[in-house]
Design an enzyme around this catalytic site. Structure first.
Site, PDB file in Angstrom:
ATOM      1  N   THR A   1      33.687  87.903  41.924  1.00 50.53           N
ATOM      2  CA  THR A   1      32.760  89.030  41.751  1.00 50.53           C
ATOM      3  C   THR A   1      33.108  90.154  42.729  1.00 50.53           C
ATOM      4  O   THR A   1      33.699  89.894  43.778  1.00 50.53           O
ATOM      5  CB  THR A   1      31.327  88.519  42.053  1.00 50.53           C
ATOM      6  OG1 THR A   1      30.910  87.720  40.978  1.00 50.53           O
ATOM      7  CG2 THR A   1      30.331  89.635  42.258  1.00 50.53           C
TER       8      THR A   1
ATOM      9  N   ARG B   1      24.447  82.477  29.652  1.00 48.17           N
ATOM     10  CA  ARG B   1      24.265  82.203  31.077  1.00 48.17           C
ATOM     11  C   ARG B   1      24.255  83.512  31.862  1.00 48.17           C
ATOM     12  O   ARG B   1      25.116  84.370  31.676  1.00 48.17           O
ATOM     13  CB  ARG B   1      25.413  81.328  31.591  1.00 48.17           C
ATOM     14  CG  ARG B   1      25.323  80.940  33.072  1.00 48.17           C
ATOM     15  CD  ARG B   1      26.057  81.887  33.977  1.00 48.17           C
ATOM     16  NE  ARG B   1      26.100  81.430  35.373  1.00 48.17           N
ATOM     17  CZ  ARG B   1      26.530  82.164  36.390  1.00 48.17           C
ATOM     18  NH1 ARG B   1      26.958  83.399  36.174  1.00 48.17           N
ATOM     19  NH2 ARG B   1      26.541  81.693  37.603  1.00 48.17           N
ATOM     20  N   VAL B   2      23.275  83.684  32.720  1.00 39.05           N
ATOM     21  CA  VAL B   2      23.226  84.855  33.595  1.00 39.05           C
ATOM     22  C   VAL B   2      23.127  84.336  35.023  1.00 39.05           C
ATOM     23  O   VAL B   2      22.326  83.438  35.302  1.00 39.05           O
ATOM     24  CB  VAL B   2      22.016  85.751  33.263  1.00 39.05           C
ATOM     25  CG1 VAL B   2      21.914  86.905  34.247  1.00 39.05           C
ATOM     26  CG2 VAL B   2      22.123  86.292  31.839  1.00 39.05           C
TER      27      VAL B   2
ATOM     28  N   ASP C   1      23.370  85.315  39.446  1.00 36.61           N
ATOM     29  CA  ASP C   1      22.550  86.026  40.437  1.00 36.61           C
ATOM     30  C   ASP C   1      22.723  87.536  40.410  1.00 36.61           C
ATOM     31  O   ASP C   1      21.851  88.277  40.877  1.00 36.61           O
ATOM     32  CB  ASP C   1      22.934  85.551  41.843  1.00 36.61           C
ATOM     33  CG  ASP C   1      24.412  85.818  42.111  1.00 36.61           C
ATOM     34  OD1 ASP C   1      25.259  85.220  41.417  1.00 36.61           O
ATOM     35  OD2 ASP C   1      24.729  86.648  42.982  1.00 36.61           O
TER      36      ASP C   1
ATOM     37  N   THR D   1      28.193  86.994  46.863  1.00 36.27           N
ATOM     38  CA  THR D   1      29.135  86.499  45.870  1.00 36.27           C
ATOM     39  C   THR D   1      29.155  84.986  45.995  1.00 36.27           C
ATOM     40  O   THR D   1      28.799  84.448  47.036  1.00 36.27           O
ATOM     41  CB  THR D   1      30.548  87.082  46.044  1.00 36.27           C
ATOM     42  OG1 THR D   1      31.407  86.506  45.048  1.00 36.27           O
ATOM     43  CG2 THR D   1      31.134  86.799  47.423  1.00 36.27           C
TER      44      THR D   1
ATOM     45  N   HIS E   1      28.483  80.984  44.011  1.00 38.13           N
ATOM     46  CA  HIS E   1      27.841  80.208  42.956  1.00 38.13           C
ATOM     47  C   HIS E   1      26.433  80.739  42.667  1.00 38.13           C
ATOM     48  O   HIS E   1      25.503  80.520  43.448  1.00 38.13           O
ATOM     49  CB  HIS E   1      27.806  78.737  43.393  1.00 38.13           C
ATOM     50  CG  HIS E   1      27.294  77.820  42.343  1.00 38.13           C
ATOM     51  ND1 HIS E   1      26.235  76.960  42.548  1.00 38.13           N
ATOM     52  CD2 HIS E   1      27.675  77.640  41.057  1.00 38.13           C
ATOM     53  CE1 HIS E   1      26.003  76.284  41.440  1.00 38.13           C
ATOM     54  NE2 HIS E   1      26.868  76.668  40.520  1.00 38.13           N
ATOM     55  N   GLY E   2      26.302  81.445  41.555  1.00 34.62           N
ATOM     56  CA  GLY E   2      25.065  82.163  41.250  1.00 34.62           C
ATOM     57  C   GLY E   2      23.837  81.270  41.210  1.00 34.62           C
ATOM     58  O   GLY E   2      22.759  81.661  41.672  1.00 34.62           O
TER      59      GLY E   2
HETATM   60  N1  ASP Z   1      27.842  85.139  41.679  1.00 32.34           N
HETATM   61  C1  ASP Z   1      28.579  85.256  40.457  1.00 32.34           C
HETATM   62  C2  ASP Z   1      27.863  84.507  39.370  1.00 32.34           C
HETATM   63  O1  ASP Z   1      27.437  83.396  39.612  1.00 32.34           O
HETATM   64  C3  ASP Z   1      29.985  84.768  40.548  1.00 32.34           C
HETATM   65  C4  ASP Z   1      30.733  85.246  41.764  1.00 32.34           C
HETATM   66  O2  ASP Z   1      30.193  85.756  42.716  1.00 32.34           O
HETATM   67  O3  ASP Z   1      31.940  85.127  41.764  1.00 32.34           O
HETATM   68  O4  ASP Z   1      27.797  84.999  38.274  1.00 32.34           O
END
Ligand code: ASP
Length: 294
Positions: free
Chosen positions: A166, A194-195, A197, A217, A219-220
């Site tokens: 991200t 899927r959405v 964070d 950034t 794991h959402g």
């Molecule tokens: N936080 C983002 C998500 O889970 C992924 C990322 O930060 O790379 O969609």
């Protein structure tokens, strides 16, 4: 106030072969955001421009070059927040615009809503004259190959740990106004619908000119459970420095076995960042001097 900008290009196990493109990408984004601040421009314009540049760079999991979802389509999320007014805008599950960050800003400025998804977001984009694209234009060969391989070999959500990228930016301008911006293609092979964070204000990002700004950034699903960015900005409000708050944020993430990283600016214009992944791509500009860390 002394203006500053910090950008990130994701926190993950960035392989040696991708270190240079990540360094170059975050550096270019930070410098472009800085140009705006230097000319007396707003933190909002600066953070948005930095993110737009990384959306256009296929190195990152944002805009073109993003991961594909389980059906082989790129599905994008983005958000932006003005720390002065506490106005925010976000989009989720969009795939017909090149720059979701521009659309998030339109949601903030041109609607009475904060988050628009899919078809409704596309309608706003069209109405506002944003360039509409065919979804296939967001797909590059590297990601198509990755997706094919995941389909063949099977996919474990844990793999996301090594494949997240991200992009985000936090900035403060000479008037002491803060802003944050964030954009992503999410996690690889994610479920349709899927959405993460990123478009959830307070989880992915938060900005409050009375306290500072933060953009996450990683794991959402973990970030959302600890409302990471707002928690971090609140810690700034309680007097923690940007670096102390960034480190405390990663402790919060550990509470849910999460992984990721965060960038922060406090009211004194100090910057901070922390992560618990093997690498995180960060660039920042203070007093016209750019620094890159990976
Ligand atoms: N936080 C983002 C998500 O889970 C992924 C990322 O930060 O790379 O969609």
């Amino acid at each position: 106030m002394r203006p500053a900008i910090v950008v990130h290009g994701g926190a993950w196990a960035i392989p040696d072969s991708l270190v240079e493109p990540h360094k170059e990408g975050v550096k270019k984004a930070a410098l472009n955001g800085w140009e705006i601040l230097k000319e007396g421009g707003s933190a909002l314009d600066s953070a948005m421009e930095a993110v737009r540049i990384m959306e256009d760079d296929p190195t990152f999991d944002a805009g073109i070059g993003s991961f594909l979802n389980e059906e082989g389509r790129v599905d994008l999320d983005a958000s932006i927040m003005d720390g002065d007014t506490l106005e925010a805008g976000a989009v989720a599950s969009v795939y017909r615009v090149r720059n979701p960050i521009k659309l998030a800003r339109l949601v903030m400025e041109k609607t009475e809503h904060i988050l628009l998804i899919g078809e409704g977001a596309h309608r706003l984009a069209k109405k506002m004259g944003l360039e509409m694209i065919d979804p296939s234009e967001l797909i590059i060969e590297r990601e198509y190959r990755r997706w094919k391989e995941m389909k063949e070999k099977g996919y474990s959500p844990k793999r996301a740990f090594v494949e997240d990228s991200t992009v985000g930016a936090v900035a403060v301008d000479s008037k002491g106004k803060f802003a944050a911006a964030l954009s992503t293609g999410g996690t690889p092979n994610k479920m349709v619908g899927r959405v993460g964070d990123v478009p959830i204000i307070g989880s992915g990002l938060y900005a409050d000119s009375l306290k500072g700004a933060a953009a996450s950034t990683g794991h959402g699903e973990s970030i959302m459970r600890v409302i990471l960015a707002k928690s971090t900005v609140d810690m700034l409000g309680f007097g923690l420095s940007a670096q102390a708050a960034a480190e405390a944020a990663i402790d919060l993430l550990r509470r849910v076995d999460g992984y990721g990283g965060i960038i922060v600016i406090d009211r004194k214009g100090n910057i901070g960042y922390a992560y618990n992944t093997p690498r995180m791509a960060v660039a920042y500009v203070i007093d016209g001097e750019v620094k890159v860390s990976i």
